[in-house]
Every structure is written in structure tokens, then in C-alpha cells.
Design a protein around this motif. Structure first.
Motif, PDB file in Angstrom:
ATOM      1  N   ALA A 251       0.787  -1.243   0.000  1.00  0.00           N
ATOM      2  CA  ALA A 251       0.000   0.000   0.000  1.00  0.00           C
ATOM      3  C   ALA A 251       0.820   1.294   0.000  1.00  0.00           C
TER       4      ALA A 251
ATOM      5  N   LYS B 239       3.336   1.177  -4.919  1.00  0.00           N
ATOM      6  CA  LYS B 239       4.199   0.551  -5.948  1.00  0.00           C
ATOM      7  C   LYS B 239       3.440   0.317  -7.260  1.00  0.00           C
TER       8      LYS B 239
ATOM      9  N   SER C  31       0.684   1.641  -8.183  1.00  0.00           N
ATOM     10  CA  SER C  31       0.242   2.939  -8.693  1.00  0.00           C
ATOM     11  C   SER C  31       1.371   3.631  -9.444  1.00  0.00           C
TER      12      SER C  31
ATOM     13  N   ASP D  49       1.887  14.334  -1.360  1.00  0.00           N
ATOM     14  CA  ASP D  49       0.671  15.171  -1.351  1.00  0.00           C
ATOM     15  C   ASP D  49      -0.039  15.107  -0.009  1.00  0.00           C
TER      16      ASP D  49
HETATM   17  P1  GDP Z   1       1.200  -1.089  -3.391  1.00  0.00           P
HETATM   18  O1  GDP Z   1       0.556  -2.116  -2.515  1.00  0.00           O
HETATM   19  O2  GDP Z   1       2.497  -0.619  -2.820  1.00  0.00           O
HETATM   20  O3  GDP Z   1       1.314  -1.530  -4.811  1.00  0.00           O
HETATM   21  O4  GDP Z   1       0.250   0.210  -3.342  1.00  0.00           O
HETATM   22  P2  GDP Z   1      -0.882   0.692  -4.373  1.00  0.00           P
HETATM   23  O5  GDP Z   1      -0.276   1.185  -5.624  1.00  0.00           O
HETATM   24  O6  GDP Z   1      -1.914  -0.380  -4.477  1.00  0.00           O
HETATM   25  O7  GDP Z   1      -1.458   1.970  -3.611  1.00  0.00           O
HETATM   26  C1  GDP Z   1      -2.112   1.857  -2.356  1.00  0.00           C
HETATM   27  C2  GDP Z   1      -3.063   3.011  -2.199  1.00  0.00           C
HETATM   28  O8  GDP Z   1      -2.331   4.235  -2.102  1.00  0.00           O
HETATM   29  C3  GDP Z   1      -4.032   3.174  -3.376  1.00  0.00           C
HETATM   30  O9  GDP Z   1      -5.295   3.547  -2.881  1.00  0.00           O
HETATM   31  C4  GDP Z   1      -3.409   4.314  -4.173  1.00  0.00           C
HETATM   32  O10 GDP Z   1      -4.380   5.033  -4.896  1.00  0.00           O
HETATM   33  C5  GDP Z   1      -2.778   5.153  -3.076  1.00  0.00           C
HETATM   34  N1  GDP Z   1      -1.642   5.983  -3.522  1.00  0.00           N
HETATM   35  C6  GDP Z   1      -0.583   5.602  -4.264  1.00  0.00           C
HETATM   36  N2  GDP Z   1       0.270   6.614  -4.468  1.00  0.00           N
HETATM   37  C7  GDP Z   1      -0.268   7.691  -3.840  1.00  0.00           C
HETATM   38  C8  GDP Z   1       0.138   9.063  -3.681  1.00  0.00           C
HETATM   39  O11 GDP Z   1       1.186   9.538  -4.163  1.00  0.00           O
HETATM   40  N3  GDP Z   1      -0.685   9.866  -2.930  1.00  0.00           N
HETATM   41  C9  GDP Z   1      -1.850   9.403  -2.372  1.00  0.00           C
HETATM   42  N4  GDP Z   1      -2.586  10.274  -1.679  1.00  0.00           N
HETATM   43  N5  GDP Z   1      -2.252   8.128  -2.507  1.00  0.00           N
HETATM   44  C10 GDP Z   1      -1.475   7.281  -3.227  1.00  0.00           C
END
Ligand code: GDP
Length: 174
Positions: free
Chosen positions: A20, A23, A25, A125
Motif C-alpha cells: 500500500a 508501488k 500505482s 501530497d
Molecule cells: P502497493 O501495494 O504498494 O502496490 O500500493 P498501491 O499502488 O496499491 O497503492 C495503495 C493506495 O495508495 C491506493 O489507494 C493508491 O491510490 C494510493 N496511492 C498511491 N500513491 C499515492 C500518492 O502519491 N498519494 C496518495 N494520496 N495516494 C497514493
């Protein structure tokens, strides 16, 4: 035909860090130009790619998403294989994710040795809600001698810089 054959450089980049932190994203943002709040992660081997030009050279970046969770350790082994550059990401609104980055660094080194690597401090942000003091980050980064990028994947801040830098680092060592 006297032309030299163009051999394009392809770089396998792995993006690691706790769940979360952003990554998936980041990969979606960089390769597809989109940001979705509810991007559903596919389980298993997956990557997206983007081609950029670095020092007049075409470079194809293949960005691999790791499952992140320890429960998928057997799967993530396959992700690390052949990795040529690495992003270690954390989120400023998740303290655990920051505290885990040294473990991630060790894990990557155990799997693939020393490769061009950067730290990414994501979700800038949400700076008003940060749970990580900048001094802590800067101290840790100073000790590791890796470069730090402060990103907002959401607002597309600094994301391109991360991968351009890694591509440059990779080409430098060839
Ligand atoms: P992963 O598990 O590391 O792959 O994380 P995800 O890409 O699934 O992102 C987890 C959550 O964080 C999602 O709801 C994204 O929309 C959110 N998210 C990712 N990058 C950002 C960011 O730069 N700012 C904010 N506010 N939310 C983000």
C-alpha cells in the motif's frame, strides 16, 4: 547495408516496499499515465514497460511489481531474478513502511547483489498528515548513500525523475 544494428537496452526494474505504499500505482502512472484509487493488484508475475531516451540511447524500462507481502515470498523470488535496478518505496503516512526500507534493501542485495537503487518517499501530497520526520529520512539516506526521490504518484510529482536516474545509473556502469 553498412548500418550498425541497433541493439536496444532493456532494464528490468523491481519496485519493492511494504504493501500500500504505492508501488503498483507508480508503475501504472509511469507506464500508462493513469492514477486510480482502486487499482486491483494482480497476483503473480507482472510488469509494464516504457521506452525512454537517455543520452541519445533508447532504453526500455520493464517495471516489475512485487507482491510485497511475505506470504508471497516464493513468488517474489522470481521477480528478483535478473533485476538490474531497484526502487525501494515507502509512504510518509505509514511509519512501518519507512522502518522497513533497510530490510528491503538487504533483501534485494541478498537476491541480486549491488544494483542501481533509489529510495522513494511517496504520498508527498499527504505531507500534512506525515508520520515520518524528514530528518529521520535524511539521516537514514545519508548513511546508505543512495539517492532519495520525494514523489506524489497521485499528482505525478517526480515520478519520471526516478526512472530516468536509474536508467542513467545503469548505463554508466556498462
Ligand atoms: P502497493 O501495494 O504498494 O502496490 O500500493 P498501491 O499502488 O496499491 O497503492 C495503495 C493506495 O495508495 C491506493 O489507494 C493508491 O491510490 C494510493 N496511492 C498511491 N500513491 C499515492 C500518492 O502519491 N498519494 C496518495 N494520496 N495516494 C497514493
Amino acid at each position: 547495408d553498412m548500418r550498425e544494428e541497433e541493439v536496444e537496452t532493456a532494464i528490468k526494474v523491481v519496485i519493492v516496499g511494504n504493501g500500500a505504499v504505492g508501488k503498483s500505482s507508480m508503475i501504472q502512472r509511469y507506464c500508462k499515465g493513469i492514477f486510480t484509487k482502486d487499482y486491483k493488484k494482480t497476483i503473480g508475475v507482472d510488469f509494464l514497460e516504457r521506452q525512454i531516451e537517455v543520452n541519445c540511447e533508447d532504453v526500455r524500462l520493464m517495471l516489475w511489481d512485487t507482491a510485497g507481502q511475505e506470504e508471497f515470498d516464493a513468488i517474489t523470488r522470481a521477480y528478483y531474478r535478473g533485476a538490474q535496478a531497484c526502487v525501494i518505496a515507502f509512504s510518509i503516512v505509514d511509519r512501518d513502511s519507512f522502518e522497513a526500507i533497510q530490510d528491503w534493501k538487504r533483501k534485494v542485495e541478498d537476491e541480486v547483489g549491488q544494483i542501481p537503487t533509489v529510495f522513494v518517499q511517496n504520498k508527498m501530497d499527504l505531507a500534512d498528515e506525515t508520520l515520518v520526520a524528514q530528518k529521520e529520512v535524511d539521516d537514514l539516506v545519508a548513511n546508505s548513500r543512495l539517492k532519495l526521490f520525494k514523489t506524489s504518484v497521485k499528482n505525478n510529482v517526480c515520478v519520471d525523475d526516478v526512472f530516468k536516474y536509474l536508467a542513467e545509473k545503469y548505463l554508466e556502469q556498462l
